[in-house]
Design an enzyme around this catalytic site. Structure first.
Site, mmCIF file in Angstrom:
data_model
loop_
_atom_site.group_PDB
_atom_site.id
_atom_site.type_symbol
_atom_site.label_atom_id
_atom_site.label_comp_id
_atom_site.label_asym_id
_atom_site.label_seq_id
_atom_site.Cartn_x
_atom_site.Cartn_y
_atom_site.Cartn_z
ATOM 1 N N HIS A 157 0.845 -1.190 0.000
ATOM 2 C CA HIS A 157 0.000 0.000 0.000
ATOM 3 C C HIS A 157 0.883 1.243 0.000
ATOM 4 O O HIS A 157 1.804 1.358 0.827
ATOM 5 C CB HIS A 157 -0.908 0.001 1.227
ATOM 6 C CG HIS A 157 -2.030 -0.990 1.131
ATOM 7 N ND1 HIS A 157 -1.933 -2.141 0.397
ATOM 8 C CD2 HIS A 157 -3.272 -1.000 1.665
ATOM 9 C CE1 HIS A 157 -3.071 -2.817 0.492
ATOM 10 N NE2 HIS A 157 -3.899 -2.143 1.252
ATOM 11 N N LYS A 574 -13.685 5.291 6.282
ATOM 12 C CA LYS A 574 -14.024 6.287 5.262
ATOM 13 C C LYS A 574 -15.520 6.286 4.990
ATOM 14 O O LYS A 574 -16.104 7.306 4.625
ATOM 15 C CB LYS A 574 -13.250 5.987 3.975
ATOM 16 C CG LYS A 574 -13.417 7.054 2.897
ATOM 17 C CD LYS A 574 -12.393 6.891 1.802
ATOM 18 C CE LYS A 574 -12.731 5.742 0.885
ATOM 19 N NZ LYS A 574 -13.898 6.054 0.016
#
Length: 911
Positions: A157, A574
């Site tokens: 990532h 999120k």
């Protein structure tokens, strides 16, 4: 230039008591290291850019200090005047100076941590062992150790903003800083180390901070291998030794008898396997990634075995060889006649040495693919090593048998011949599209009919002559998995993670595609990944539904009723905000643990956590202890991402300490006493948690659902510019859409951190806390929850850390770029509300009041981060104004990226 300079008259006039206290409280050795590095950097700046460059850096430094500690309109304007006085060339150089400065300061702080770790006495492990024995008994401890699994998974990532060249330069500076600071160092060594420090800092200064091209997946694989080579291979046996010493009745006897500690560490990797939204990760890349991993681990085993073999100079007269080992050496002589003849001369009457060097020859043959002489699997190597070990022990050389040789056995058991399980991840929508391409859109399996899916998973289906490129790649991936399992064993690549799992059909589809690709069958473990708030709430229902499937029941049977389930922290936060996500994840864990118990399934929860607080980050041991009762059960699997990999595993003592802390937390979290206390606290505060989660989610969604919020986010943050930061092979968005929903969690968190707002780490918490606090006795109930419920304590402590790295004044300047004062006001009101209630509940008078070291670091760093933020704001204002020509636009975007790199270094986190 130094993070802790001797104060000038100007400084003394404006520096607050807090800043002076932070400087004074910083440990003397750390203060001296930072000053030395800062002075050398200042000298390099003068040598490279003249006195004027250092003067410009100092002008900005003085101005931001004055603005922070004696705030006024005039002071703020003075900072802007300094920043605007630089042309773009000078602005870039000044930004680079502050960035390099932070790299050096971070290095000094890491070395201070290492020095402190050398003084500790494995307290966390000893405390965990003592607590378990006193509360549950020694038999329970033995059972817990036998079933213990700690499984970090390294991912690619893109959250490590530093170039690998920068990381390597810092490693060389660290080495010279250690030489310079050795207490026994003479003047010649210190002078030479000083010279080398200057040389290496000059190299760092002249090294481009930004990558010129985006790394490919195999570049990411090789970067991960550097961590394995430098740290992981060596740290594993050290951790096992620490646990062995903590458990031993007589720690001084460790290494004299067979250890009772199994090889409980396992490592996984998504690097070269995670293709969710990354078109650059192909079947061929996955095959090559495993080849690179295997080469590195076999070389490491070869080197370790060679070192041990050369040291085993025990004479057969003092340490007789047993019959089993003698027979093994005789068999090896037939396979390696030339080497055997050489060993007869050079290691005469040293049978244990001969066998170890013959083992080396077989490892080399394995690495080179010499099938005739290679080990077929790691168990054969381990059997050979145990032959040597048993012979040494029978010959009375117990310390030799259970010393370095035992550590090599542990390494072979932990890493095998593949180093880490290479895990595959793909989005469920890609699987559905591939199945429709193969079967036709009207096939019942495509519409989710479980019986039809089971039939395809059992019998397969003929492949059409024409398939889409995406489907061809999906099928090639399954074939690559089969090839890797055939070559390296079933544990090398059998975990297939299904992103955005929303039904049992998503799991069955994986098995169906696998059968279509590999008609003879593929023993895969389909691992559901639940990521959004809604998906987390439905997780137990999906798993219950999956038990109707023959393919999933077969998967469970083949795995001895073991099942892995992944839960995502990043996308859930999120989706519903950090507070509601944390509570939803806890509730999901509890439900999944209960479901697994009812069905007699050994559940392993795989925690998809990020490094930043807005993505489930924070202290790992604290995170383990705050899990739902029964959800750990001696097994903990977690992703390690981006900058977290280097922060936790880039340095040997730090890596050892981290793994020991996680191990002790997993042991404690699995004990009945800890689970009872956690369960009682969760029951007591269930109503509070629901009220908190509901109010926090409403506040968070009200913000992100505001009309044109995505456009506002683009204007106030460098989110679009971040896409040009070449820090990973994966695109920032899954699609070309500009919607917040389609933006990955990493750039979402990364961009907000750059604004000094850190919104994903706290937004909604204030509204949630207010909803509870405003009820009768609510504030006292919140304080009680903070003291007694680990999860709630962790939520507030993490939020406090995020708030401490938030700067209201700087953040307001970023928010003003959006030209939506209503949204800016709403965000600032929530910031103030959250800060107020966090302080009220923790009963602190200031943020991080009980974390002095971290508080000092934030206090000292803030003005320097301000300097980079102001340079970034200058560039963003010009870019958002839209009245720049093409050449200037390129230069301004480059300035943004340089400051992004520096702010990330200053805040010590990205995404």
């Amino acid at each position: 230039m130094a993070l802790l300079p001797e104060p000038t008259h100007t400084d003394m006039a404006v520096v607050s008591a807090g800043r002076r206290s932070a400087r004074d409280q910083t440990p003397p050795r750390l203060r001296a290291d930072v000053r030395l590095l800062g002075e050398l950097l200042g000298r390099i700046l003068v040598e490279d850019g003249g006195e004027d460059l250092l003067a410009d850096v100092e002008r900005l430094r003085q101005a931001v200090i004055a603005a922070r500690y004696s705030p006024s309109t005039e002071a703020e304007q003075a900072v802007r005047d300094v920043v605007e006085s630089f042309d773009l060339d000078r602005a870039e150089v000044v930004a680079r100076a502050f960035t390099v400065y932070f790299h050096l300061a971070n290095l000094a702080e890491e070395q201070h941590r290492v020095r402190k770790l050398r003084e500790y006495d494995m307290g966390s492990l000893r405390q965990a062992v003592d607590a378990i024995v006193s509360e549950e008994g020694a038999d329970t401890l033995a059972e817990d150790l036998a079933g213990l699994v700690v499984h970090p998974v390294l991912t690619a990532h893109p959250t490590e903003a530093r170039r690998r060249a920068v990381v390597e330069a810092l490693a060389r500076i660290t080495e010279q800083l250690d030489r310079h600071g050795e207490p026994e160092a003479g003047s010649l060594q210190r002078d030479d180390a000083y010279r080398r420090l200057a040389e290496e800092i000059s190299i760092l200064w002249r090294t481009a901070q930004l990558r010129q091209s985006r790394p490919g997946p195999l570049d990411e694989v090789r970067a991960t291998m550097a961590v394995f080579d430098e740290t992981l291979f060596r740290v594993v046996p050290r951790v096992y030794r620490s646990v062995e010493a903590a458990v031993a009745a007589d720690p001084l006897a460790v290494g004299r008898s067979a250890p009772s500690i199994p090889a409980f560490l396992r490592f996984g990797s998504w690097v070269g396997g995670d293709r969710d939204g990354n078109p650059h990760v192909t079947a061929e890349v996955t095959l090559q990634a495993m080849g690179i991993q295997a080469d590195h681990v076999l070389r490491a085993l070869e080197n370790a075995a060679t070192r041990i073999g050369r040291s085993l100079t025990l004479d057969d007269d003092t340490t007789p060889v047993d019959a089993a080992l003698a027979a093994s050496i005789a068999r090896d002589a037939q396979d390696f006649p030339q080497l055997s003849d050489v060993l007869e001369r050079t290691a005469q009457n040293e049978s244990h040495r001969q066998k170890m060097l013959l083992i080396v020859a077989r490892i080399v043959a394995t690495r080179l693919g010499d099938a005739k002489h290679a080990y077929q699997d790691p168990s054969q190597l381990i059997d050979d090593l145990r032959l040597v070990q048993c012979s040494l022990a029978d010959g009375g050389a117990d310390r030799v048998a259970y010393g370095e040789l035992q550590q090599l056995i542990w390494q072979a058991e932990t890493f095998g011949f593949h180093l880490a399980q290479l895990e595959i991840r793909q989005h469920s929508a890609v699987h559905r599209a591939a199945l429709a391409d193969i079967l036709g859109a009207d096939h019942p399996a495509v519409s989710g009919d479980l019986a039809a899916l089971d039939a395809v998973a059992r019998d397969g289906a003929p492949l059409p002559e024409t398939l889409t490129e995406q489907t061809v790649e999906v099928l090639a991936t399954f074939r690559a998995i089969g090839a890797l399992m055939a070559k390296y064993g079933p544990g090398a690549c059998n975990s297939y993670i299904v992103s955005f799992t929303r039904s049992a059909a998503d799991l069955a589809t994986v098995h169906a595609l696998a059968r279509c690709a590999v008609p003879e069958g593929l023993a895969l473990d389909a691992v559901p990944l639940f990521e959004t708030g809604e998906d987390l709430a439905n997780a137990a229902v999906v798993l219950e539904e999956s038990l109707q499937l023959d393919c999933m029941r077969s998967q469970l049977a083949a795995a001895d009723q073991r099942l892995e389930v992944m839960i995502g922290y990043s996308d859930s936060a999120k989706d519903v905000g950090p507070v509601s996500a944390a509570l939803a994840l806890y509730d999901t864990q509890a439900k999944l643990a209960d479901w697994a118990t009812r069905h007699h399934i050994a559940l392993t929860l795989f925690h998809g956590r990020g490094g930043a607080l807005g993505r489930g980050g924070g202290p790992a041991n604290r995170a383990v202890l705050s899990q739902a009762p029964g959800s750990v059960a001696g097994r903990f699997k977690v992703t390690e991402q981006g900058e977290v990999i280097f922060a936790r595993y880039g340095n040997l003592p730090i890596a050892q300490r981290h793994l020991e802390q996680v191990t002790s937390a997993v042991l404690l979290a699995s004990t009945p006493a800890v689970m009872r206390r956690a369960s009682a606290a969760a029951d007591t505060f269930a109503g509070l948690a629901q009220q908190l989660a509901d109010a926090a989610r409403v506040a968070y969604r009200a913000l992100v659902d505001t009309e044109d919020f995505a456009a506002y986010f683009e204007r106030v943050s460098p989110i679009e510019e971040l896409s040009a930061l070449q820090i990973g092979s994966r695109p920032a968005r899954r699609t070309t859409s500009k919607r917040i929903e389609d933006l990955r969690a990493i750039p979402w968190v990364f961009a907000w951190a750059q604004t000094r707002c850190n919104l994903p780490g706290w937004y909604g918490l204030g509204s949630g806390l207010a909803a509870v606090a405003e009820t009768d006795g609510g504030l006292e109930q919140l304080r009680d929850a903070y003291r007694t419920w680990p999860l709630f304590g962790s939520i507030l402590d993490n939020a406090e850390m995020s708030l401490a790295k938030t700067d209201r004044l700087i953040a307001s300047e970023y928010l003003a770029l959006g030209e939506r004062p209503d949204l800016a006001q709403r965000i600032m009101e929530e910031l103030d509300r959250t800060t107020h209630f966090v302080l009220a509940i923790t009963e602190h008078t200031r943020l991080l009041q009980d974390k002095n070291v971290l508080s000092w670091a934030v206090e000292l760093r803030n003005p320097y981060v301000d300097a980079l933020s102001q340079l970034q704001l200058r560039a963003l204002r010009a870019l958002r104004g839209g009245q720049v020509d093409a050449d200037e636009k390129v230069r301004l975007e480059r300035l943004v990226l340089l400051t992004v790199n520096g702010v990330a270094a200053g805040l010590q986190n990205t995404g």
